[in-house]
Motif scaffolding. Sequence first.
Motif, PDB file in Angstrom:
ATOM      1  N   ARG A   1       0.839  -1.203   0.000  1.00  0.00           N
ATOM      2  CA  ARG A   1       0.000   0.000   0.000  1.00  0.00           C
ATOM      3  C   ARG A   1       0.873   1.251   0.000  1.00  0.00           C
ATOM      4  N   ARG A   2       0.467   2.246  -0.773  1.00  0.00           N
ATOM      5  CA  ARG A   2       1.211   3.505  -0.855  1.00  0.00           C
ATOM      6  C   ARG A   2       1.259   4.232   0.477  1.00  0.00           C
ATOM      7  N   ASP A   3       0.217   4.075   1.311  1.00  0.00           N
ATOM      8  CA  ASP A   3       0.193   4.778   2.596  1.00  0.00           C
ATOM      9  C   ASP A   3       1.034   4.084   3.663  1.00  0.00           C
ATOM     10  N   GLY A   4       1.656   2.960   3.310  1.00  0.00           N
ATOM     11  CA  GLY A   4       2.536   2.260   4.242  1.00  0.00           C
ATOM     12  C   GLY A   4       1.834   1.293   5.171  1.00  0.00           C
ATOM     13  N   SER A   5       0.509   1.250   5.148  1.00  0.00           N
ATOM     14  CA  SER A   5      -0.201   0.301   6.010  1.00  0.00           C
ATOM     15  C   SER A   5      -0.213  -1.078   5.338  1.00  0.00           C
ATOM     16  N   GLY A   6      -0.451  -2.081   6.120  1.00  0.00           N
ATOM     17  CA  GLY A   6      -0.519  -3.429   5.575  1.00  0.00           C
ATOM     18  C   GLY A   6       0.845  -4.043   5.353  1.00  0.00           C
ATOM     19  N   LEU A   7       0.825  -5.208   4.739  1.00  0.00           N
ATOM     20  CA  LEU A   7       2.043  -5.973   4.519  1.00  0.00           C
ATOM     21  C   LEU A   7       2.544  -5.816   3.090  1.00  0.00           C
ATOM     22  N   ILE A   8       3.824  -6.029   2.927  1.00  0.00           N
ATOM     23  CA  ILE A   8       4.404  -6.124   1.589  1.00  0.00           C
ATOM     24  C   ILE A   8       4.234  -7.587   1.182  1.00  0.00           C
ATOM     25  N   ARG A   9       3.603  -7.814   0.038  1.00  0.00           N
ATOM     26  CA  ARG A   9       3.276  -9.185  -0.369  1.00  0.00           C
ATOM     27  C   ARG A   9       3.842  -9.521  -1.746  1.00  0.00           C
ATOM     28  N   VAL A  10       4.159 -10.802  -1.912  1.00  0.00           N
ATOM     29  CA  VAL A  10       4.435 -11.324  -3.239  1.00  0.00           C
ATOM     30  C   VAL A  10       3.083 -11.812  -3.753  1.00  0.00           C
ATOM     31  N   ALA A  11       2.500 -11.052  -4.683  1.00  0.00           N
ATOM     32  CA  ALA A  11       1.153 -11.335  -5.163  1.00  0.00           C
ATOM     33  C   ALA A  11       1.122 -12.450  -6.203  1.00  0.00           C
ATOM     34  N   HIS A  12       2.249 -12.673  -6.886  1.00  0.00           N
ATOM     35  CA  HIS A  12       2.288 -13.678  -7.949  1.00  0.00           C
ATOM     36  C   HIS A  12       3.743 -13.977  -8.279  1.00  0.00           C
ATOM     37  N   LYS A  13       4.034 -15.226  -8.678  1.00  0.00           N
ATOM     38  CA  LYS A  13       5.375 -15.548  -9.159  1.00  0.00           C
ATOM     39  C   LYS A  13       5.322 -16.720 -10.134  1.00  0.00           C
ATOM     40  N   GLU A  14       6.259 -16.690 -11.077  1.00  0.00           N
ATOM     41  CA  GLU A  14       6.397 -17.734 -12.087  1.00  0.00           C
ATOM     42  C   GLU A  14       7.876 -17.975 -12.338  1.00  0.00           C
ATOM     43  N   LYS A  15       8.184 -19.071 -13.036  1.00  0.00           N
ATOM     44  CA  LYS A  15       9.571 -19.407 -13.353  1.00  0.00           C
ATOM     45  C   LYS A  15       9.843 -19.193 -14.835  1.00  0.00           C
ATOM     46  N   ALA A  16      11.094 -18.865 -15.146  1.00  0.00           N
ATOM     47  CA  ALA A  16      11.569 -18.738 -16.526  1.00  0.00           C
ATOM     48  C   ALA A  16      12.913 -19.438 -16.625  1.00  0.00           C
ATOM     49  N   THR A  17      13.236 -19.957 -17.799  1.00  0.00           N
ATOM     50  CA  THR A  17      14.480 -20.717 -17.946  1.00  0.00           C
ATOM     51  C   THR A  17      15.618 -19.919 -18.555  1.00  0.00           C
ATOM     52  N   SER A  18      15.357 -18.653 -18.913  1.00  0.00           N
ATOM     53  CA  SER A  18      16.419 -17.818 -19.488  1.00  0.00           C
ATOM     54  C   SER A  18      16.148 -16.364 -19.159  1.00  0.00           C
TER      55      SER A  18
END
Length: 122
Positions: free
Chosen positions: A77-94
């Motif tokens: 969140r821009r206001d600094g409240s809440g947690l910093i989250r990894v919302a999505h992730k994927e793998k790549a081979t290069s």
Amino acid sequence: MLDSSRDPIQFNPGPHDVRIVQGAHVYYVRAIKRGELFLGGGLAGIEGLVFAATIGVLLHLRNAKDSHWKVGVVRYRRDGSGLIRVAHKEKATSLAGAEALRERLAAKVRAGGFAPERRGTS
């Protein structure tokens, strides 16, 4: 280079990071080598230093033979409240695959993707 001087992030943005401000949130679409972390944090003091140095050496040895990447979306969140989250992730081979995936995920963020679900709105 990215202007992250006021962001409460726990990593140093690099050349493979894209920063996007969308509504009430800031997103980083990150392409990192396998073994690196999307977010920082962890142990502190001498124990943390020894642990980090040991893991760093091991990851360096493994990454010297390994070219796999992870691409993910970090949101807070821009206001600094809440947690910093990894919302999505994927793998790549290069690196080329990671850069293409990063651009696709950045476009999805700009289109409103990965926004947090609103609670209590049914």
